[in-house]
Design a protein around this motif. Structure first.
Motif, PDB file in Angstrom:
ATOM      1  N   UNK A 162      59.741  23.520 -16.089  1.00  0.00           N
ATOM      2  CA  UNK A 162      59.241  22.982 -14.822  1.00  0.00           C
ATOM      3  C   UNK A 162      57.744  23.191 -14.644  1.00  0.00           C
ATOM      4  N   UNK A 163      57.159  24.171 -15.336  1.00  0.00           N
ATOM      5  CA  UNK A 163      55.721  24.398 -15.181  1.00  0.00           C
ATOM      6  C   UNK A 163      54.905  23.234 -15.743  1.00  0.00           C
ATOM      7  N   UNK A 164      55.500  22.462 -16.653  1.00  0.00           N
ATOM      8  CA  UNK A 164      54.791  21.318 -17.231  1.00  0.00           C
ATOM      9  C   UNK A 164      54.524  20.235 -16.193  1.00  0.00           C
ATOM     10  N   UNK A 165      55.204  20.287 -15.066  1.00  0.00           N
ATOM     11  CA  UNK A 165      55.019  19.280 -14.020  1.00  0.00           C
ATOM     12  C   UNK A 165      53.842  19.611 -13.099  1.00  0.00           C
ATOM     13  N   UNK A 166      53.212  20.782 -13.279  1.00  0.00           N
ATOM     14  CA  UNK A 166      52.074  21.122 -12.430  1.00  0.00           C
ATOM     15  C   UNK A 166      50.918  20.160 -12.681  1.00  0.00           C
TER      16      UNK A 166
END
Length: 187
Positions: free
Chosen positions: A150-154
């Motif tokens: 989910x951090x890749x969506x930052x």
């Protein structure tokens, strides 16, 4: 991919968060593929519109940030970010695995003095909540933490803010540091 297949993928994501699949798996439009460092699997994440607010997540039926114990959970995520994102000028995904004891040491530095048992319970609870929602990946057997898919969506703006946070946190302690070990059981 049929409409039924696409609906099934979105239902899976709504029910279980980011999906880890084989690299050759078909996936629906509107999903981003994130390749694991070993290329043995990929994670599927929904592509969100730029600047999507929490109400957009609600409308799409996507999970938001884990909110149980929000202060401790946010501090644990910050500690994971500090330990796993070894090069903040680079991409945040996939990051590097870090020993849980390093995360605890950074969490300790961010939260101040606490009873050691309470500190470890808060850190473990935070890591498990974050792992359950895909923000981190936690291997209980090896006690290692890695930033989740989910951090890749930052966004770029969020990453800029996170770089400043990263710089403000203390360095992780070396593996094996006695201060980072869980307290001994007293019987």
């Amino acid at each position: 991919m049929t409409d039924d297949d696409t609906a099934l993928w979105w239902a899976r994501h709504r029910a279980g968060g980011p999906q880890r699949v084989a690299p050759t798996s078909a996936y629906p439009a509107g999903m981003t593929r994130l390749v694991e460092p070993d290329a043995e699997a990929v994670w599927l994440l929904p592509e969100l519109p730029a600047g999507a607010r929490p109400d957009v997540l609600d409308e799409l039926g996507l999970p938001g940030v884990a909110v149980d114990q929000p202060n401790d959970t946010a501090r644990v995520l910050a500690a994971c970010l500090r330990c796993c994102w070894t090069e903040p000028t680079g991409p945040v995904w996939p990051a590097a695995p870090a020993p849980f004891e390093q995360v605890v040491a950074v969490f300790r530095a961010a939260t101040g003095s606490r009873d050691e048992r309470a500190l470890h319970a808060a850190a473990m609870g935070g890591v498990r909540r974050l792992a359950g929602s895909g923000w981190v990946l936690f291997d209980e057997e090896t006690r290692t933490v890695r930033l989740g898919p989910r951090v890749a969506a930052w966004s770029a703006a969020e990453l800029s803010t996170l770089r400043e946070l990263w710089r403000s946190l203390p360095l992780p302690s070396p593996p094996g540091d006695a201060a980072a070990r869980p307290p001994e059981d007293v019987a």
